[in-house]
Motif scaffolding. Structure first.
Motif: not given
Length: 218
Positions: A184-200
């Motif tokens: 994914y990084r090779q494709l130019g995608a960047v991680p959203l490190d400042e976000w945390q996923t929550y789930r119900l």
């Protein structure tokens, strides 16, 4: 290590030494996160003629439900989450191709054989006031990896996002899946490190819905 089907499986180096890499269920070496290729690769060979141009990507139809379910189950095996799969062919038929489709699917093929899929749905950004796409699942069968299929699927998804004037194309990746992260990084995608996923989950949804008074009045 041997499976109940009698096939021999191996643990990659990281799975043997790093507790973050689950060891169950056992996977073929090339499916293991952090796979260390030996001098001789056990994967089934991809035909030398295979190139990005030989990969075809199409929108899935109702007739593809069995293939979609098979891809989902293979992906769950790869992510060590097969025990969480509750999907059935009937449920996929209704939720993907019924009166109100909840998501869309594209399928990649080589020489008429289905070898990968991507399942996605529309989102919306209030900051951008634009629609977006969320990629829920992306999977390529192990023996066909390295043939540009993942790139072809993501390229088609990007083309769909561009055609719909989307502001974002987003997806999640397991933190231990280093091969996918590097891809994914090779494709130019960047991680959203400042976000945390929550789930119900379903139980959480029912509990919250049951504890919330209805304030709507006719």
């Amino acid at each position: 290590m041997s499976s109940s089907r009698g096939s021999t499986f191996f643990l990659c180096r990281r799975a043997r030494t790093d507790p973050r890499f689950p060891k169950y269920p056992a996977l073929p070496r090339w499916q293991c996160a952090g796979y260390d290729p030996p001098d001789h690769d056990e994967r089934l060979p991809v035909p030398e003629s295979t190139s990005p141009a030989a990969v075809t990507v199409r929108a899935a139809t109702r007739e593809d439900v069995p293939a979609i379910l098979d891809f989902i189950e293979q992906l769950a095996d790869y992510e060590r989450m097969r025990h969480e799969v509750k999907a059935t062919a009937a449920a996929l038929d209704e939720t993907l191709f019924g009166a109100h489709p909840a998501a869309e699917v594209i399928i990649a093929s080589i020489d008429g054989r289905d070898v990968g899929f991507a399942l996605f749905f529309e989102t919306y950004s209030t900051f951008l006031a634009r629609p977006g796409l969320h990629l829920e699942d992306l999977f390529v069968v192990p023996e066909a990896r390295g043939a540009g299929i993942g790139r072809a699927l993501l390229g088609r998804l990007a083309a769909i996002a561009e055609a719909r004037a989307c502001g974002r194309l987003e997806w999640a990746v397991l933190t231990w899946n280093e091969p996918a992260i590097q891809f994914y990084r090779q494709l130019g995608a960047v991680p959203l490190d400042e976000w945390q996923t929550y789930r119900l989950d379903r139980d959480g949804i029912r509990a919250l819905a049951g504890a919330t008074p209805c304030l709507d009045h006719d």
